[in-house]
Design a protein around this motif. Structure first.
Motif, PDB file in Angstrom:
ATOM      1  N   GLY A 135       6.475  -9.030  -1.858  1.00  0.00           N
ATOM      2  CA  GLY A 135       7.651  -9.390  -2.663  1.00  0.00           C
ATOM      3  C   GLY A 135       8.278 -10.691  -2.166  1.00  0.00           C
ATOM      4  N   PHE A 136       9.523 -10.947  -2.614  1.00  0.00           N
ATOM      5  CA  PHE A 136      10.152 -12.255  -2.378  1.00  0.00           C
ATOM      6  C   PHE A 136      11.513 -12.063  -1.700  1.00  0.00           C
ATOM      7  CE2 PHE A 136       7.911 -12.065  -6.518  1.00  0.00           C
ATOM      8  CZ  PHE A 136       6.726 -12.621  -6.081  1.00  0.00           C
TER       9      PHE A 136
ATOM     10  N   LYS B 164       0.820  -1.217   0.000  1.00  0.00           N
ATOM     11  CA  LYS B 164       0.000   0.000   0.000  1.00  0.00           C
ATOM     12  C   LYS B 164       0.851   1.263   0.000  1.00  0.00           C
ATOM     13  CE  LYS B 164      -4.059  -1.661   2.373  1.00  0.00           C
ATOM     14  NZ  LYS B 164      -4.154  -2.097   3.748  1.00  0.00           N
ATOM     15  N   GLU B 165       2.017   1.185   0.680  1.00  0.00           N
ATOM     16  CA  GLU B 165       2.862   2.386   0.800  1.00  0.00           C
ATOM     17  C   GLU B 165       3.662   2.658  -0.481  1.00  0.00           C
ATOM     18  OE1 GLU B 165       5.429   1.145   3.907  1.00  0.00           O
ATOM     19  OE2 GLU B 165       3.834   1.131   5.393  1.00  0.00           O
ATOM     20  N   ALA B 166       3.590   1.737  -1.446  1.00  0.00           N
ATOM     21  CA  ALA B 166       4.474   1.839  -2.611  1.00  0.00           C
ATOM     22  C   ALA B 166       4.139   3.049  -3.486  1.00  0.00           C
ATOM     23  CB  ALA B 166       4.365   0.562  -3.429  1.00  0.00           C
ATOM     24  N   ALA B 167       5.191   3.656  -4.043  1.00  0.00           N
ATOM     25  CA  ALA B 167       5.031   4.815  -4.937  1.00  0.00           C
ATOM     26  C   ALA B 167       4.491   4.344  -6.287  1.00  0.00           C
ATOM     27  CB  ALA B 167       6.391   5.474  -5.121  1.00  0.00           C
TER      28      ALA B 167
ATOM     29  N   PRO C 256      14.388  -2.651  -1.580  1.00  0.00           N
ATOM     30  CA  PRO C 256      15.514  -2.370  -2.494  1.00  0.00           C
ATOM     31  C   PRO C 256      15.542  -0.926  -2.982  1.00  0.00           C
ATOM     32  CG  PRO C 256      14.357  -4.373  -3.142  1.00  0.00           C
ATOM     33  CD  PRO C 256      13.519  -3.724  -2.089  1.00  0.00           C
ATOM     34  N   LEU C 257      14.404  -0.222  -2.882  1.00  0.00           N
ATOM     35  CA  LEU C 257      14.377   1.169  -3.349  1.00  0.00           C
ATOM     36  C   LEU C 257      14.907   2.132  -2.289  1.00  0.00           C
ATOM     37  CD1 LEU C 257      10.903   0.946  -5.052  1.00  0.00           C
ATOM     38  CD2 LEU C 257      13.092   1.261  -6.219  1.00  0.00           C
TER      39      LEU C 257
ATOM     40  N   SER D  84       7.309  -7.295 -10.463  1.00  0.00           N
ATOM     41  CA  SER D  84       8.421  -6.816  -9.645  1.00  0.00           C
ATOM     42  C   SER D  84       8.576  -7.674  -8.400  1.00  0.00           C
ATOM     43  CB  SER D  84       8.190  -5.364  -9.219  1.00  0.00           C
ATOM     44  OG  SER D  84       9.220  -4.992  -8.333  1.00  0.00           O
ATOM     45  N   PRO D  85       9.793  -8.178  -8.133  1.00  0.00           N
ATOM     46  CA  PRO D  85      10.008  -8.944  -6.897  1.00  0.00           C
ATOM     47  C   PRO D  85      10.021  -8.056  -5.658  1.00  0.00           C
ATOM     48  CG  PRO D  85      12.076  -8.683  -8.082  1.00  0.00           C
ATOM     49  CD  PRO D  85      11.017  -8.081  -8.949  1.00  0.00           C
ATOM     50  N   VAL D  86      10.079  -6.734  -5.876  1.00  0.00           N
ATOM     51  CA  VAL D  86      10.111  -5.815  -4.729  1.00  0.00           C
ATOM     52  C   VAL D  86       8.813  -5.932  -3.931  1.00  0.00           C
ATOM     53  CG1 VAL D  86      10.183  -3.362  -4.064  1.00  0.00           C
ATOM     54  CG2 VAL D  86      11.665  -4.210  -5.901  1.00  0.00           C
ATOM     55  N   ASP D  87       7.672  -5.967  -4.656  1.00  0.00           N
ATOM     56  CA  ASP D  87       6.383  -6.017  -3.955  1.00  0.00           C
ATOM     57  C   ASP D  87       5.320  -6.813  -4.715  1.00  0.00           C
ATOM     58  OD1 ASP D  87       5.943  -4.377  -6.056  1.00  0.00           O
ATOM     59  OD2 ASP D  87       5.683  -2.548  -4.901  1.00  0.00           O
ATOM     60  N   GLY D  88       5.737  -7.552  -5.730  1.00  0.00           N
ATOM     61  CA  GLY D  88       4.798  -8.411  -6.450  1.00  0.00           C
ATOM     62  C   GLY D  88       3.897  -7.676  -7.434  1.00  0.00           C
TER      63      GLY D  88
END
Ligand code: NAD
Length: 495
Positions: free
Chosen positions: A374-375, A4-7, A328-329, A35-39
């Protein structure tokens, strides 16, 4: 970190780049780029197959035959390659963000390492364009024998997802600079930066058709390239399993030249007389957890002399918390996401196997940051590993360190070499004779002595045994993309 917090995401163009144009797959099919960062879904990417590969190879062949690239003076090719490198640097922030979102590595390293190394590689080979000379053989004066190197024609390049830009640059730079046309197939897990690289190459002045990118799955887009009768050379980086198939496909088709950079299970041997234990600990921990352990040359088998093992492990475990996975960001993160769910599950299965076969888990062992979507996998250390255990034999390609101990130099060299792989190795000792003797005895393409970090475009990179055939980097790599020709010229009347 939650989804939810993702840009908001940047917009990505997932179409292939063939003959200078962005195009959809001829079938119209796409696959999801997650994206593996957050799916999250980043974009849909062209799912190329044989017909698309045919189009790219056809364009590459035309470009080769009409000499639009190989016919340029080396100085002109050099200038264009240097412009290409400059454009990669100029778009460094965008490329780094794309790489991080696409394959999960920390943005800090994507910018400082991946973009810079890829640009540096293109620049280095560009510089070589007008500095490498051919040969004249020392024949009798009645004849002149010229030994020249000529571009092969169409080079197919297939690369993995762990360093997408760097792995591509190591192959496309030497292949292009000598005048070949190139068709690149990036991994389906990380296709986006390759597409931008090809756009920037066009912008730099590499003519249309000379450098195309076909996206898609290995068996659908990679195999047609490796089997293609009009591809003269296939340069592959990836797993040993697929590398073996590449050599078969080269032989099955037109005996195209086949070069393979494959897996590793690199031994890192620390003797009790190691000159700087803290440095050895930092290197052992830092190198296995760098890039989430997704490095072919990661020192995944750590052999520590029994007399110092407890002290070594105490110091190592104190460093591990710094590698806890993070977003990762975030520029402070040094351990990011595993490339996808399949790879994460494979890493977790290997950890389970370590437990079952009797290794002792010292830390980690679990999935992390589940709430992100993500993973992620915790940095994991196993002690009490034997060289015949699965976690010491198989390449895990994740943040898992296997620790073994030894008491005898000859025995540790035997165990270190007891692997199907032979990519890299390291030895830590203050005894110059032991360092040199062990380095000589280790069957590996690169051996590090009292460090593990040194790397440079000037040195060859590749492995012994099932770690592959041929070397990337350095001037040696240019040999892979040229044929050697002898031209005899009769001299009738020597003066
Ligand atoms: P992989 O072998 O699964 O895939 C590599 C590439 O091959 C991908 O582009 C994939 O789509 C393609 N491919 C898969 N099946 C194919 C087929 N049947 N025909 C043609 N192409 C096919 O490897 P990966 O999981 O992407 O990468 C990890 C592996 O790469 C590890 O084993 C690692 O050690 C190795 N690697 C080696 C080096 C080196 O320099 N030695 C460097 C980086 C990675």
């Amino acid at each position: 970190m939650t989804r939810k917090e993702a840009a908001p995401l940047p917009e990505f163009d997932g179409r292939a780049l063939i003959n200078g144009q962005r195009v959809s797959a001829l079938s119209g099919h796409t696959f999801d780029c997650i994206s593996p960062v957050d799916g999250r879904l980043l974009t849909r990417v062209a799912r190329c197959a044989e017909a698309d590969v045919d189009a790219a190879v056809g364009a590459a062949r035309s470009a080769f035959e009409d000499c639009r690239w190989r016919g340029l003076a080396p100085l002109q090719r050099k200038r264009i390659m240097l412009r290409f490198a400059d454009l990669l640097q100029a778009h460094g922030d965008e490329l780094a963000l794309t790489e991080t979102l696409d394959m999960g590595k920390p943005i800090k390293y994507a910018r400082a390492l991946d973009v810079n190394s890829a640009a540096n590689c293109i620049r280095w080979y560009g510089e070589a364009a007008d500095k490498v000379y051919d040969e004249i053989a020392p024949t009798p004066a009645t004849a002149l024998a010229l030994i020249t190197r000529e571009p092969m024609g169409v080079v197919g390049v297939i690369v993995p997802w762990n360093y997408p830009m760097i792995m591509a640059a190591w192959k496309i730079a030497p292949a292009l600079v000598v005048g070949n046309s190139v068709v690149l197939k990036p991994s389906e897990k990380s296709p986006l930066t390759a597409l931008r690289m090809a756009e920037l190459a066009l912008e730099a002045g590499i003519p249309p058709g000379v450098f195309s990118v076909v996206t898609g799955y290995g068996p659908e887009a990679g195999s047609p390239l490796a089997l293609h009768m009009d591809v003269d050379c296939i340069a592959f980086t990836g797993s040993t399993r697929v590398g073996k198939q590449i050599h078969v496909m080269a032989g099955q088709s037109n005996i195209k030249r086949a070069w393979t950079e494959l897996g590793g299970k690199s031994p890192n041997i620390v003797f009790a007389d190691c000159p700087d234990l803290d440095k050895a600990v930092e290197a052992a921990v830092g190198s296995i957890f760098f890039n989430q352990g997704e490095s072919c040359n990661a020192p995944s088998r750590l052999f520590v002399e029994a007399a110092i093992k407890d002290r070594f492990l105490q110091k190592a475990l104190a460093l591990v918390p710094a590698y806890a996975p993070g977003n990762p960001l975030d520029p402070a993160t040094i351990m990011g996401a595993i490339v996808d769910q399949t790879q994460m599950n494979s890493v977790l299965r290997h950890i389970e196997c370590g437990h079952k076969e009797g290794a002792r888990l010292l830390c980690g062992g679990e999935q992390a940051l589940r709430e992100s979507g993500g993973f992620y996998v915790q940095p994991t250390v196993f002690d009490g590993v034997r060289n015949d255990m699965t976690i010491a034999r198989e390449e895990i390609f994740g943040p898992v360190l296997s620790v073994l101990s030894f008491t005898d130099a000859a025995e540790v060299v035997r165990q270190a070499n007891e692997s199907v792989y032979g990519l890299q190795a390291a030895v830590w000792t203050r005894d110059i004779n032991k360092a040199h003797g062990v380095a000589r005895a280790l069957r590996a393409g690169t051996v590090h002595v009292n460090q593990y970090d040194e790397d440079d475009i000037t040195v060859p990179f590749g492995g012994f045994k099932q770690s592959g055939v041929g070397r990337d980097k350095s001037l040696h790599a240019m040999d892979k993309y040229t044929e050697t020709k002898t031209t005899w010229i009769r001299i009738d009347s020597p003066v």
